[in-house]
Design an enzyme around this catalytic site. Structure first.
Site, PDB file in Angstrom:
ATOM      1  N   GLU A 351     -13.278  -5.433  -1.924  1.00 29.51           N
ATOM      2  CA  GLU A 351     -12.987  -4.125  -1.822  1.00 29.51           C
ATOM      3  C   GLU A 351     -11.536  -3.712  -2.155  1.00 29.51           C
ATOM      4  O   GLU A 351     -10.503  -3.770  -1.516  1.00 29.51           O
ATOM      5  CB  GLU A 351     -13.063  -3.940  -0.203  1.00 29.51           C
ATOM      6  CG  GLU A 351     -14.443  -4.110   0.120  1.00 29.51           C
ATOM      7  CD  GLU A 351     -14.691  -3.853   1.564  1.00 29.51           C
ATOM      8  OE1 GLU A 351     -15.580  -3.454   2.062  1.00 29.51           O
ATOM      9  OE2 GLU A 351     -13.844  -4.549   2.358  1.00 29.51           O
TER      10      GLU A 351
HETATM   11  C1  TNX Z   1     -17.160  -5.784   4.405  1.00 28.19           C
HETATM   12  S1  TNX Z   1     -17.952  -8.293   3.212  1.00 28.19           S
HETATM   13  C2  TNX Z   1     -15.924  -6.715   4.239  1.00 28.19           C
HETATM   14  C3  TNX Z   1     -15.055  -7.173   5.285  1.00 28.19           C
HETATM   15  C4  TNX Z   1     -15.636  -6.120   6.372  1.00 28.19           C
HETATM   16  C5  TNX Z   1     -17.073  -6.276   6.637  1.00 28.19           C
HETATM   17  C6  TNX Z   1     -17.532  -5.684   7.837  1.00 28.19           C
HETATM   18  C7  TNX Z   1     -16.520  -8.264   2.630  1.00 28.19           C
HETATM   19  C8  TNX Z   1     -16.484  -9.087   1.755  1.00 28.19           C
HETATM   20  N1  TNX Z   1     -15.661  -7.134   3.005  1.00 28.19           N
HETATM   21  O1  TNX Z   1     -13.772  -6.384   5.025  1.00 28.19           O
HETATM   22  O2  TNX Z   1     -15.048  -6.972   7.751  1.00 28.19           O
HETATM   23  O3  TNX Z   1     -17.656  -5.528   5.529  1.00 28.19           O
HETATM   24  O4  TNX Z   1     -18.946  -5.483   8.079  1.00 28.19           O
END
Ligand code: TNX
Length: 716
Positions: A351
């Site tokens: 992200e």
């Molecule tokens: C995605 S999965 C994220 C997290 C969040 C999660 C909540 C991932 C590598 N990043 O930052 O906590 O979704 O479901």
């Protein structure tokens, strides 16, 4: 994947997936016979062993003198497994079994033999139990430890009780031969969004070990908090640890170096490897709030306590800042690697909407060099695979069926392309498909905590996937990751919304349950499903059989005081007469001389009180066990049920009597308490029935469990 987080659930794709799996359900030849034997006697092991033959005969009954023989070997950890087993059995049985290291087993003993053939592998074992004794054989201590987890499941559910129970303690007669499908079977705990105190983290480790989980991935840093002390950069914890998702003002919400090492050692004693994650270049607000030169303007930002994602980035837009980030990461990763005996450091990578490819690559280069300089194997979310990664890196796939359905089309998601790039670099993979293995997804619309950006993940969905098709087209063909590059599986307990009322930020800290209440509600029963995918052969994969076996674990969790979610499609058993249902019937509930009472003229909605114990009908309660092992308590005088007012999750909410509905705010887990008596824990809130004082007409509310006598009830 940010875009994927915004996507709704694709029902058509899901249905196709379900159909694809419906075809793969041969019933294992080793599954226990369905009828014939009483529920208590059918050994229901989770994860399903490779081969299990249930024998006829009486099984092996423990006595206070049953020896635990550890056969002498060169493995220094074997004796510790014997001591661990004796420790597991002690609270419920009241026995202190003698543990001896010996070259010759004695008769009528539990024999732990670490000198089995190397063909058993590091974690395989055989277990033979008859009326004359139990023999566990493995190739070293680790296999013995995994076998001990099976052994405990061959005893009655009450063996998990934290206080002495009557027994008898008979190990079901079986022959088991077992070894794991995958060598990496992990669970991730997001201690960054929600800080877990030491004791709660250890409790989580113990529970996960029961299901043969061998890796604990700690998500130590994120926007909402930096949880690991780095001696050379104290601001990371003085400032960076002051927030959590939803609240601020902490001074101790992090692990000191000594505490982190204590966790690592504790995990090791449960044969679990710790994977520390230092997330970047996004998810870094806590670092950016603590260290000025990681920001492009060289000013710190304010600590962040919201729940958004994709909001932060190290400054990687000029050589000076890349150098700042690089030396920061070197300090951090050096410190963490030096405290982590396991082979891995996880570098995040998820992200990062604002990063250009060049900036992203600069992060990956800096972070991976720091890790490899310390001899560590790099792990990362699959996005890391878009850049150059070191040999033998392990990527963690968290994509979903939308990604899979794009494979081979002109619209392949970037996640699919990142996986291809990682595969070309010979990376291995750990599978955490977010539409199956994310423990923070709600089970259904009634789940008080968590998220649903992947739709709901009921138990059946947590179970219905296969790592070999996690990166394949929806019809199961064309897996991007070759089968021999799959290291294993991991369930992820994110904690962005570890509070009730999870679609907006909490307005009061009372909306937060203790971390373990959140963790256990979201983890049980889903972690066992994922553990079985990681351990058991695909040929044994069968949801009907799994849920039948799992059903017998409800009473185990109740006995252990685990705050699990009684998923409605599991035929939960009452424990076969060895604990479950034990309280059914009419009882008084007394704390000292005062008893739980419906007040005089108490109407529907009246708050309960405590008054001097007389045994009148207004102090008598009919206990009725529910399918989840909890109880409803109906007053004999009024017929109304003990109820948390308005289903409140808050400490201090009134305990009232209300028309019996069987909803979770009327269900109570009855757990023996240290110091005597029982606590009555709301299945809904995780809080316990508490009276205000020993005085007459004291008001009764729900409060966090504190061990106080005002929360310990003698069941009369
Ligand atoms: C995605 S999965 C994220 C997290 C969040 C999660 C909540 C991932 C590598 N990043 O930052 O906590 O979704 O479901």
């Amino acid at each position: 994947m940010r875009s994927s987080r915004r996507r709704g659930r694709n029902l058509a794709a899901l249905t196709a997936l379900a159909l694809a799996f419906a075809a793969l359900v041969p019933v294992t030849a080793s599954a226990a016979p369905a009828a014939a034997v009483e529920a208590a006697a059918v050994p229901s092991v989770v994860p399903q062993p490779v081969s299990q033959t249930n024998l006829t005969g009486s099984g092996f009954t423990l006595t206070a003198q049953t020896p635990v023989n550890v056969i002498s070997s060169s493995d220094p950890d074997a004796a510790g497994v014997g001591a661990y087993l004796a420790g597991l059995l002690a609270p419920a049985t009241g026995y202190t079994l003698p543990v001896t290291t010996t070259s010759q087993p004695t008769a009528q003993a539990i024999v732990l033999n670490p000198n089995g053939p190397s063909s058993l592998g590091a974690e395989g074992y055989t277990l033979n139990s008859t009326s004359t004794g139990v023999t566990l054989t493995a190739y070293g201590a680790q296999g013995l430890f995994r076998g001990v987890q099976t052994l405990r499941q061959l005893l009655p559910a009450a063996i998990e009780s934290t206080t002495a129970k009557p027994g008898p303690w008979t190990v079901a007669p079986v022959q088991i031969s077992d070894n794991p499908r995958y060598s990496y079977r992990g669970v991730m705990v997001d201690v960054a969004r929600r800080y877990f105190p030491m004791a709660q983290l250890k409790r989580y480790i113990d529970q996960a070990a029961t299901y043969k989980i061998n890796t604990l991935h700690l998500h130590l840093t994120d926007d909402q908090g930096w949880r690991i002390a780095i001696g050379a950069i104290p601001s990371l914890t003085t400032i960076g640890a002051s927030t959590q998702s939803g609240f601020t003002g902490g001074t101790t919400w992090y692990y000191t170096a000594a505490e982190y090492q204590e966790i690592v050692a504790y995990a090791k004693s449960r044969f679990m490897t710790v994977v520390p994650e230092i997330d970047g270049p996004g998810h870094t607000s806590a670092a950016l709030a603590s260290v000025a030169n990681l920001n492009c303007n060289n000013n710190t930002i304010s600590p962040y306590s919201g729940f958004d994602v994709g909001i932060s980035l190290y400054c990687l837009s000029d050589a000076q800042h890349i150098s700042n980030v690089s030396s920061f990461l070197t300090t951090v990763i050096d410190t963490v690697a030096a405290m982590t005996p396991g082979p891995y450091v996880h570098l995040g990578g998820d992200e990062t909407p604002a990063a250009t490819p060049t900036q992203y690559a600069a992060y990956v280069s800096a972070a991976t060099s720091a890790a490899t300089a310390r001899g560590k194997t790099v792990m990362g979310w699959h996005q890391l695979g878009q850049s150059t990664i070191p040999a033998n890196s392990i990527m963690q796939w968290w994509g979903d069926s939308d990604d899979r359905s794009s494979i081979g089309t002109s619209n392949e998601t970037e996640d699919i392309q990142f996986v291809r790039n990682a595969v070309q670099q010979n990376a291995k993979f750990v599978m955490s498909p977010s539409d199956h293995a994310y423990l923070d997804m709600k089970y259904d619309s009634t789940t008080p905590y968590g998220l649903s950006w992947q739709g709901y993940v009921p138990l059946s969905k947590a179970y219905d996937w296969d790592p070999t098709t996690s990166t394949a087209k929806l019809n199961g063909t064309g897996s991007l990751v070759p089968a021999d590059k799959i290291a294993g599986v991991e369930a992820a307990l994110w904690a962005d919304r570890a509070y009730a009322g999870s679609n907006q930020l909490p307005t009061s800290t009372s909306q937060f349950p203790e971390p373990y209440v959140y963790a256990e509600h979201m983890t049980y029963p889903r972690l066992p499903a994922i553990a079985e995918i990681g351990w058991s052969p695909q040929s044994t994969h069968n949801y009907t059989d799994f849920s039948r076996r799992l059903a017998t674990h409800g009473p185990r969790w109740t006995a252990a005081g685990i705050n699990y979610y009684a998923a409605p499609d599991v035929p939960w058993t009452s424990g076969g007469g060895t604990g479950g249902g034990a309280h059914n019937g009419v009882h008084t509930l007394a704390t000292g001389t005062q008893a739980l009472t419906v007040p005089k003229h108490g109407n529907n909605g009246a708050q309960l009180t405590t008054t001097a114990l007389t045994g009148s009908n207004s102090q008598k309660w009919t206990f009725t066990e529910q399918s989840d092992g909890s109880y409803t308590l109906a007053n004999v005088s009024t017929g109304l049920c003990v109820d948390v007012n308005a289903g409140s999750m808050s400490a201090g909410a009134a305990i009232i009597q209300w028309t019996c509905t069987g909803t979770t705010n009327q269900r109570w887990n009855v757990t023996a308490a240290t110091g005597g008596g029982h606590t009555l824990t709301s299945v809904k809130s995780g809080l316990v029935i508490t009276t205000a004082s020993t005085g007459n007409n004291a008001l009764v509310t729900q409060q966090p469990s504190s061990g106080s006598a005002l929360q310990r009830w003698t069941i009369g």
